[in-house]
Design a protein around this motif. Structure first.
Motif, PDB file in Angstrom:
ATOM      1  N   THR A  89      40.906  50.821  34.707  1.00  0.00           N
ATOM      2  CA  THR A  89      39.654  50.660  35.463  1.00  0.00           C
ATOM      3  C   THR A  89      38.614  50.622  34.375  1.00  0.00           C
ATOM      4  OG1 THR A  89      40.607  52.515  37.055  1.00  0.00           O
ATOM      5  CG2 THR A  89      38.336  52.478  36.729  1.00  0.00           C
ATOM      6  N   VAL A  90      38.571  51.018  33.316  1.00  0.00           N
ATOM      7  CA  VAL A  90      37.529  50.780  32.114  1.00  0.00           C
ATOM      8  C   VAL A  90      37.317  49.115  31.998  1.00  0.00           C
ATOM      9  CG1 VAL A  90      36.817  50.705  29.812  1.00  0.00           C
ATOM     10  CG2 VAL A  90      37.660  52.842  31.010  1.00  0.00           C
ATOM     11  N   TYR A  91      38.549  48.586  32.054  1.00  0.00           N
ATOM     12  CA  TYR A  91      38.449  47.061  31.801  1.00  0.00           C
ATOM     13  C   TYR A  91      38.091  46.383  33.112  1.00  0.00           C
ATOM     14  CZ  TYR A  91      41.148  47.829  27.620  1.00  0.00           C
ATOM     15  OH  TYR A  91      41.569  48.343  26.385  1.00  0.00           O
ATOM     16  N   ASN A  92      38.297  46.791  34.354  1.00  0.00           N
ATOM     17  CA  ASN A  92      37.852  46.439  35.578  1.00  0.00           C
ATOM     18  C   ASN A  92      36.282  46.532  35.632  1.00  0.00           C
ATOM     19  OD1 ASN A  92      39.965  45.342  36.844  1.00  0.00           O
ATOM     20  ND2 ASN A  92      40.805  47.280  37.586  1.00  0.00           N
ATOM     21  N   ALA A  93      35.864  47.857  35.414  1.00  0.00           N
ATOM     22  CA  ALA A  93      34.583  48.145  35.245  1.00  0.00           C
ATOM     23  C   ALA A  93      33.580  47.241  34.076  1.00  0.00           C
ATOM     24  CB  ALA A  93      34.222  49.643  34.822  1.00  0.00           C
ATOM     25  N   HIS A  94      34.282  46.749  33.138  1.00  0.00           N
ATOM     26  CA  HIS A  94      33.799  45.874  32.161  1.00  0.00           C
ATOM     27  C   HIS A  94      33.456  44.390  32.628  1.00  0.00           C
ATOM     28  CE1 HIS A  94      33.757  42.968  28.889  1.00  0.00           C
ATOM     29  NE2 HIS A  94      34.979  42.600  29.321  1.00  0.00           N
ATOM     30  N   PHE A  95      34.519  44.265  33.556  1.00  0.00           N
ATOM     31  CA  PHE A  95      34.332  42.763  34.089  1.00  0.00           C
ATOM     32  C   PHE A  95      33.302  42.911  35.110  1.00  0.00           C
ATOM     33  CE2 PHE A  95      38.949  42.076  33.070  1.00  0.00           C
ATOM     34  CZ  PHE A  95      38.844  41.041  32.105  1.00  0.00           C
ATOM     35  N   ALA A  96      32.851  43.925  35.901  1.00  0.00           N
ATOM     36  CA  ALA A  96      31.938  43.979  36.856  1.00  0.00           C
ATOM     37  C   ALA A  96      30.615  44.159  36.175  1.00  0.00           C
ATOM     38  CB  ALA A  96      32.308  45.175  37.679  1.00  0.00           C
ATOM     39  N   ALA A  97      30.501  44.969  35.111  1.00  0.00           N
ATOM     40  CA  ALA A  97      29.320  45.165  34.292  1.00  0.00           C
ATOM     41  C   ALA A  97      29.035  43.625  33.626  1.00  0.00           C
ATOM     42  CB  ALA A  97      29.395  46.109  33.313  1.00  0.00           C
ATOM     43  N   TRP A  98      29.892  43.182  33.090  1.00  0.00           N
ATOM     44  CA  TRP A  98      29.513  41.691  32.624  1.00  0.00           C
ATOM     45  C   TRP A  98      28.818  40.931  33.581  1.00  0.00           C
ATOM     46  CZ3 TRP A  98      30.499  36.618  32.578  1.00  0.00           C
ATOM     47  CH2 TRP A  98      30.086  35.826  31.338  1.00  0.00           C
ATOM     48  N   SER A  99      29.529  40.495  34.646  1.00  0.00           N
ATOM     49  CA  SER A  99      29.067  39.900  35.663  1.00  0.00           C
ATOM     50  C   SER A  99      27.677  40.328  36.306  1.00  0.00           C
ATOM     51  CB  SER A  99      29.977  39.771  36.702  1.00  0.00           C
ATOM     52  OG  SER A  99      30.243  40.841  37.471  1.00  0.00           O
ATOM     53  N   HIS A 100      27.269  41.510  36.288  1.00  0.00           N
ATOM     54  CA  HIS A 100      26.223  41.997  36.816  1.00  0.00           C
ATOM     55  C   HIS A 100      24.849  41.469  35.781  1.00  0.00           C
ATOM     56  CE1 HIS A 100      26.563  44.045  40.468  1.00  0.00           C
ATOM     57  NE2 HIS A 100      28.000  44.564  40.175  1.00  0.00           N
ATOM     58  N   LEU A 101      25.305  41.950  34.471  1.00  0.00           N
ATOM     59  CA  LEU A 101      24.431  41.609  33.468  1.00  0.00           C
ATOM     60  C   LEU A 101      24.004  40.207  33.384  1.00  0.00           C
ATOM     61  CD1 LEU A 101      25.698  44.105  30.556  1.00  0.00           C
ATOM     62  CD2 LEU A 101      23.638  44.252  31.648  1.00  0.00           C
ATOM     63  N   ASN A 102      25.067  39.395  33.489  1.00  0.00           N
ATOM     64  CA  ASN A 102      24.781  37.825  33.561  1.00  0.00           C
ATOM     65  C   ASN A 102      24.249  37.102  34.798  1.00  0.00           C
ATOM     66  OD1 ASN A 102      25.554  36.779  30.735  1.00  0.00           O
ATOM     67  ND2 ASN A 102      27.059  38.254  31.122  1.00  0.00           N
ATOM     68  N   GLY A 103      24.003  38.264  35.707  1.00  0.00           N
ATOM     69  CA  GLY A 103      23.466  37.669  36.967  1.00  0.00           C
ATOM     70  C   GLY A 103      24.338  36.763  37.858  1.00  0.00           C
ATOM     71  N   LEU A 104      25.699  36.989  37.711  1.00  0.00           N
ATOM     72  CA  LEU A 104      26.712  36.379  38.467  1.00  0.00           C
ATOM     73  C   LEU A 104      27.053  37.124  39.822  1.00  0.00           C
ATOM     74  CD1 LEU A 104      29.131  35.239  35.385  1.00  0.00           C
ATOM     75  CD2 LEU A 104      27.294  33.920  36.637  1.00  0.00           C
ATOM     76  N   PRO A 105      27.768  35.989  40.668  1.00  0.00           N
ATOM     77  CA  PRO A 105      28.231  36.869  41.730  1.00  0.00           C
ATOM     78  C   PRO A 105      29.170  37.836  41.642  1.00  0.00           C
ATOM     79  CG  PRO A 105      28.030  34.381  41.953  1.00  0.00           C
ATOM     80  CD  PRO A 105      27.739  34.849  40.597  1.00  0.00           C
ATOM     81  N   SER A 106      29.103  39.093  41.880  1.00  0.00           N
ATOM     82  CA  SER A 106      30.014  39.973  41.629  1.00  0.00           C
ATOM     83  C   SER A 106      30.740  41.024  42.855  1.00  0.00           C
ATOM     84  CB  SER A 106      29.274  40.859  40.446  1.00  0.00           C
ATOM     85  OG  SER A 106      28.270  41.647  41.194  1.00  0.00           O
ATOM     86  N   ARG A 107      30.436  40.419  44.083  1.00  0.00           N
ATOM     87  CA  ARG A 107      30.847  41.569  45.143  1.00  0.00           C
ATOM     88  C   ARG A 107      32.479  41.373  45.183  1.00  0.00           C
ATOM     89  NH1 ARG A 107      26.588  38.582  47.454  1.00  0.00           N
ATOM     90  NH2 ARG A 107      28.037  36.778  48.048  1.00  0.00           N
ATOM     91  N   ARG A 108      33.081  40.504  44.671  1.00  0.00           N
ATOM     92  CA  ARG A 108      34.660  40.479  44.770  1.00  0.00           C
ATOM     93  C   ARG A 108      35.073  41.428  43.664  1.00  0.00           C
ATOM     94  NH1 ARG A 108      36.770  34.299  45.425  1.00  0.00           N
ATOM     95  NH2 ARG A 108      38.358  35.289  46.570  1.00  0.00           N
ATOM     96  N   VAL A 109      34.535  41.181  42.382  1.00  0.00           N
ATOM     97  CA  VAL A 109      35.036  42.106  41.383  1.00  0.00           C
ATOM     98  C   VAL A 109      34.519  43.523  41.597  1.00  0.00           C
ATOM     99  CG1 VAL A 109      34.361  42.480  38.913  1.00  0.00           C
ATOM    100  CG2 VAL A 109      34.494  40.177  39.786  1.00  0.00           C
TER     101      VAL A 109
END
Length: 360
Positions: A89-109
């Motif tokens: 879950t830490v790694y899944n949160a990492h992918f979600a946080a990274w996409s948010h910080l870079n302004g990428l679409p993140s709804r599916r993540v």
């Protein structure tokens, strides 16, 4: 670029496009971190400009070194076990946080992260109530392995499998989320299939809750029965059930390890989700669930070797009920069961010994 530019969703699962070009970043990452700290530059900026698969993999390798040092200092080899329910879950949160910080679409993540948090909360609670986080607690199987393996060989085993391989595996369980992240740059919206995947994941987590709770109730009743030599009122188990020594009711009547089966299914399903998101039949992220299945095969073999040695009826249970694939019919106690010494009889004998010791 920290993330590959892809034309089609099929490209999102192409190892040569989304993984291989970024591997040099993994080798450079330790130096970059040191330079960033020494120069007082922004670690957040380094995080944003590093490929998320690479930074996650690098962190898992670093944790492997931590697990190794801590386990050898404490002579306790359940360090990874304590983090097993948290790190994916830490790694899944990492992918979600990274996409948010870079302004990428993140709804599916974010959808992946939703069920992953619930999975972590349930499994962490179950591990806690069994005493997994108590000081000095260790999986009993490691002690058995240590007794049967030369210390030098066990040290090599700790370096390779226990500390590093398991740590990296926990990252690769979440690696399919990286493919979903990349695919989200092409297809941004949540589809009905994404919601269906989430619903099935939640159903599997619910089944884990039922199976673990059934096992917990059984062992609580068994513990009380051993202590008092009486079947606890309202426990739902008969004296025969408790004398048997292992649970054969509920989900356990159809599958010897329903919790293990659900656990493997959860991460295989996340992999299938990445295949759906990338419109591929298979991809490189299969490495995580495949290795997880291999670990469960070994773990189940050792657990059942111990159980069959402790409980005479367990071999009958193995013949009737599947280990991970559920059987169509429930377990039935054989008419001629092996002669066993009842737990209540053992308790009575222990009390008799104590009385005789006082009279002498």
């Amino acid at each position: 670029m920290a993330l590959p530019w892809v034309k089609t969703v099929e490209d999102c699962a192409d190892y040569s496009r989304v993984v291989e070009p970024y591997l040099p970043q993994l080798y450079e990452l330790p130096t970059k971190i040191v330079d960033t700290v020494l120069n007082r530059d922004s670690l957040l900026e380094l995080y944003k400009t590093t490929n998320p698969l690479v930074s996650g993999l690098g962190f898992s390798i670093f944790l492997g070194a931590v697990f190794l040092v801590v386990s050898e200092i404490n002579r306790n080899y359940s360090q990874v076990d304590r983090m097993w329910s948290l790190l994916p879950t830490v790694y899944n949160a990492h992918f979600a946080a990274w996409s948010h910080l870079n302004g990428l679409p993140s709804r599916r993540v974010d959808l992946v992260l939703l069920w992953s948090i619930i999975w972590s909360a349930r499994l962490t609670y179950n591990y806690w109530r069994k005493g997994g986080y108590d000081i000095g607690s260790e999986d009993y199987r490691w002690a058995i392995v240590r007794r049967n393996v030369h210390p030098a060989l066990f040290f090599v085993f700790n370096i390779t499998f226990i500390s590093f391989i398991q740590s990296v595996l926990l990252f690769f369980l979440a690696a399919p989320t990286y493919i979903i992240l990349v695919a989200s740059t092409v297809e941004q919206d949540i589809s009905a299939a994404d919601l269906a995947f989430t619903a099935v994941q939640l159903a599997l987590i619910l089944s884990e809750w039922f199976s673990d709770q059934q096992q917990w109730d059984y062992h609580q009743a068994k513990h009380e029965y051993k202590k008092t030599a009486k079947v606890p009122r309202g426990c739902g188990f008969s004296q025969e059930d408790l004398d048997r020594g292992f649970i054969t009711s509920g989900l356990w009547a159809y599958c010897r390890h329903p919790n293990f089966a659900a656990e493997q299914s959860i991460w295989c399903l996340l992999y299938q989700w990445s295949c759906y998101a990338s419109k591929t039949f298979y991809n490189w992220a299969a490495a995580g669930p495949i290795f997880l299945i291999m670990i469960f095969q070994g773990s189940t073999w050792l657990t059942e070797l111990i159980s069959s040695g402790k409980y005479p009826e367990y071999k009958y249970y193995q013949k009737q009920v599947g280990a991970h694939i559920p059987s169509l019919t429930p377990y039935r106690t054989p008419t001629a069961t092996p002669k066993v010494i009842r737990t209540s009889d053992l308790a009575k004998r222990q009390k008799a010994k104590q009385k005789s010791g006082h009279t002498e």
